[in-house]
Scaffold this motif. Sequence first.
Motif, short mmCIF file in Angstrom:
data_model
loop_
_atom_site.label_atom_id
_atom_site.label_comp_id
_atom_site.label_asym_id
_atom_site.label_seq_id
_atom_site.Cartn_x
_atom_site.Cartn_y
_atom_site.Cartn_z
N GLY A 198 -76.34 43.25 40.93
CA GLY A 198 -76.78 44.05 39.78
C GLY A 198 -78.04 44.85 40.07
O GLY A 198 -78.14 46.03 39.71
N VAL A 199 -79.00 44.22 40.74
CA VAL A 199 -80.24 44.92 41.08
C VAL A 199 -80.00 45.98 42.15
O VAL A 199 -80.50 47.11 42.06
CB VAL A 199 -81.31 43.92 41.54
N ALA A 200 -79.20 45.64 43.16
CA ALA A 200 -78.99 46.56 44.28
C ALA A 200 -78.23 47.82 43.85
O ALA A 200 -78.45 48.91 44.41
CB ALA A 200 -78.22 45.85 45.39
N LEU A 201 -77.35 47.70 42.87
CA LEU A 201 -76.56 48.86 42.45
C LEU A 201 -77.30 49.79 41.49
O LEU A 201 -76.89 50.94 41.29
CB LEU A 201 -75.27 48.39 41.77
N LEU A 202 -78.39 49.31 40.91
CA LEU A 202 -79.07 50.09 39.88
C LEU A 202 -79.51 51.48 40.36
O LEU A 202 -79.28 52.48 39.65
CB LEU A 202 -80.27 49.31 39.34
N PRO A 203 -80.13 51.63 41.55
CA PRO A 203 -80.49 52.99 41.99
C PRO A 203 -79.30 53.93 42.11
O PRO A 203 -79.39 55.11 41.75
CB PRO A 203 -81.18 52.76 43.35
N SER A 204 -78.18 53.41 42.60
CA SER A 204 -76.98 54.26 42.73
C SER A 204 -76.43 54.62 41.37
O SER A 204 -75.91 55.74 41.18
CB SER A 204 -75.92 53.53 43.57
N VAL A 205 -76.49 53.70 40.42
CA VAL A 205 -76.06 54.00 39.05
C VAL A 205 -76.95 55.09 38.45
O VAL A 205 -76.48 56.02 37.79
CB VAL A 205 -76.08 52.72 38.19
N TRP A 206 -78.23 54.97 38.69
CA TRP A 206 -79.18 55.96 38.17
C TRP A 206 -78.88 57.35 38.76
O TRP A 206 -78.90 58.35 38.03
CB TRP A 206 -80.60 55.52 38.52
N LYS A 207 -78.62 57.41 40.06
CA LYS A 207 -78.35 58.70 40.71
C LYS A 207 -77.04 59.32 40.23
O LYS A 207 -76.89 60.54 40.26
CB LYS A 207 -78.30 58.51 42.22
N ALA A 208 -76.10 58.48 39.80
CA ALA A 208 -74.81 59.01 39.36
C ALA A 208 -74.94 59.87 38.11
O ALA A 208 -74.17 60.83 37.91
CB ALA A 208 -73.83 57.87 39.10
N ARG A 209 -75.91 59.54 37.25
CA ARG A 209 -76.16 60.31 36.02
C ARG A 209 -74.87 60.57 35.24
O ARG A 209 -74.55 61.70 34.86
CB ARG A 209 -76.86 61.63 36.34
N SER A 210 -74.12 59.49 35.05
CA SER A 210 -72.84 59.59 34.36
C SER A 210 -72.80 58.53 33.26
O SER A 210 -73.11 57.36 33.49
CB SER A 210 -71.68 59.36 35.34
N ARG A 212 -70.15 57.35 31.89
CA ARG A 212 -69.10 56.38 32.21
C ARG A 212 -69.61 55.32 33.17
O ARG A 212 -69.29 54.13 33.03
CB ARG A 212 -67.90 57.11 32.84
N ILE A 213 -70.41 55.72 34.15
CA ILE A 213 -70.96 54.77 35.11
C ILE A 213 -71.96 53.85 34.41
O ILE A 213 -71.96 52.63 34.63
CB ILE A 213 -71.63 55.52 36.28
N TRP A 214 -72.80 54.41 33.55
CA TRP A 214 -73.77 53.59 32.83
C TRP A 214 -73.07 52.60 31.90
O TRP A 214 -73.51 51.45 31.75
CB TRP A 214 -74.73 54.47 32.03
N ALA A 215 -71.98 53.03 31.29
CA ALA A 215 -71.23 52.12 30.41
C ALA A 215 -70.65 50.95 31.22
O ALA A 215 -70.70 49.79 30.78
CB ALA A 215 -70.12 52.88 29.70
N ALA A 216 -70.10 51.27 32.39
CA ALA A 216 -69.54 50.22 33.23
C ALA A 216 -70.63 49.28 33.73
O ALA A 216 -70.45 48.04 33.78
CB ALA A 216 -68.78 50.83 34.41
N TYR A 217 -71.77 49.86 34.10
CA TYR A 217 -72.88 49.02 34.58
C TYR A 217 -73.41 48.14 33.45
O TYR A 217 -73.74 46.96 33.65
CB TYR A 217 -74.00 49.91 35.13
N ALA A 218 -73.49 48.70 32.23
CA ALA A 218 -73.92 47.90 31.08
C ALA A 218 -72.91 46.78 30.83
O ALA A 218 -73.30 45.65 30.47
CB ALA A 218 -74.06 48.79 29.85
N GLY A 219 -71.62 47.08 31.02
CA GLY A 219 -70.61 46.04 30.88
C GLY A 219 -70.81 44.92 31.89
O GLY A 219 -70.70 43.73 31.56
N LEU A 220 -71.14 45.30 33.15
CA LEU A 220 -71.41 44.30 34.18
C LEU A 220 -72.61 43.44 33.79
O LEU A 220 -72.56 42.21 33.89
CB LEU A 220 -71.68 45.00 35.51
N ALA A 221 -73.68 44.10 33.33
CA ALA A 221 -74.88 43.35 32.95
C ALA A 221 -74.61 42.43 31.78
O ALA A 221 -75.05 41.27 31.76
CB ALA A 221 -76.01 44.33 32.62
N MET A 222 -73.84 42.90 30.79
CA MET A 222 -73.61 42.11 29.59
C MET A 222 -72.70 40.92 29.88
O MET A 222 -72.99 39.78 29.48
CB MET A 222 -72.98 42.99 28.51
#
Length: 549
Positions: A198-210, A212-222
């Motif tokens: 979760g921590v390692a993927l955060l910079p890549s999620v941030w760079k994606a600026r999408s 849909r990606i943020w929703a999926a990442y939030a789903g992973l975190a939740m």
Amino acid sequence: MSSALPADAARPMADPRVIRRWALGFLAIGIALRLIRWLLRYPLWHDEAFVAVNFIGRGYRDLAGPLEYLQVCPILFLWAELTVVKLLGYNEWTLRLFPTLCAIGGLVLFDRLAKRSVPGWGYPIAVGFMAVAYSPIRHGNEVKSYATDLLAATAVLLLAVLWLKEPRRARRLWLLAIAAPVALAGSLTAVFVVGGVGVALLPSVWKARSRRIWAAYAGLAMTSALTFLALFRFHLATAQSEWLRTEYLIPYWSKAFPPLSEGGLATLAWLVRSHAGNLLAYPIGGDNGGSTLTLIAVLVGLMALIRGKRYALAGLLALPFALNLVAAALGRYPYGGEARIAQHLAPAACLLAGLGVGRLLGFVRSEGRAARLRGLAVGGLLLIGAGNLVQAVTSPYHMISAARDREFARWFWPEQARSADLLCMKADLGLDFEPKQWITGISASYLCNRAIYAARRPAARPTADRPLRYVLFHVDTYDSPLESPEFRAWMEGMSAEHRFHRLDSYVVNADRGFVGWKVGRYWVIEFLPESIAEAVIARDPRTMGRHRE
């Protein structure tokens, strides 16, 4: 974003087909070693028996409560084990079937992970490390959740790497959000890997600026957070966790916790010893610096990732170590000590070590010398695999005491039941005159071996024409169970209806001394129904009331 290293990390002459063949060869060897160990039907040793005893008479709901022998296991592992036992019976093969399948599945997934993460010859070498290393083979064939630790860690890392290859697509991130709760429910140590991912993927999620990606990442975190909190509360409620931590975890694994109170130098020395010890024993290694070469390869591999600006992959592989280290500093989970409790770190260790070896081979300018070094590395891995096979076949047991326990049980239970109605006082009647021995110790092996090798289920009511034999296990507080007031009271009650005939005792592993905790003592108390008592005593009056050892 690709998770592979740049092309200059691999030698330009490397033939992908040859590399793939070697990787598949090591994969086949690793699967064979795991299957052979399973087929050899090792006797259960006490650490496995502590868990296996819980599958003798419990149901699915019972496994969600406190376990016998103060064990703490992931609930999915327990339910999977019980399902296999209900379908196929209770023996060494069925108890180890699910862990063995997890061990094989973890190796197969690791091959896919290494193929997508490590370039050149580092790929088959990484697979070889995992395939022939002793700890994933041995602990993948035990009635413990070590194999699910490795499988869960590998699956989570693989999904993360696959998403990094296509960071604009949310599908694999959603798959990770689904897989993470399953991993957490099947492995107590998956929290370090899921958290690190979760921590390692955060910079890549941030760079994606999408979105849909943020929703999926939030789903992973939740899903991860909610599952972890639910399981944390579950284990607190059912496992006497604080008692286990203070009375067992910290004292037993004292060397696997950083000595922060002793100062910085002592802590630094501990870190070096831990990483050069069993923590990184891939493909071989051990305490006292036995894994120093692997440590060097891991550091080279990590530096190669950082210099290649593959920060996401470096974080995926390094952060689980860091989170585990934080947990050790807080006194919550040991770091290092033994490889079995760090199987969740094995995929990262083998990937980094294979990457490091591949990188070092890339520094060799002469292709001929590099080919000889590759041959040496491959040959060494093959020798290690052969050594593991020889050891498994020639010494098919984890501990010689476990082999003796099983050998005796194979003889004792059918033999005693051949000419008498036989009952276990603990398992069949629920009687124990020394409760402490049913919390820890070799008594768990006694119960498991009885469940496997007892000739038949005891009759609902004893017959009138056969002796009654009651088996009492290892009352080491007394030279004889007759010294126990509770046992004497039971004897008096039995004597009101049957005639006491004899008291025999059998000792297993006696060469270790009668007070050793691995010594099993079986007391057999025989009564005669009145209908046959006179005839039996008439045949041999010397046996009446005899105590024989």
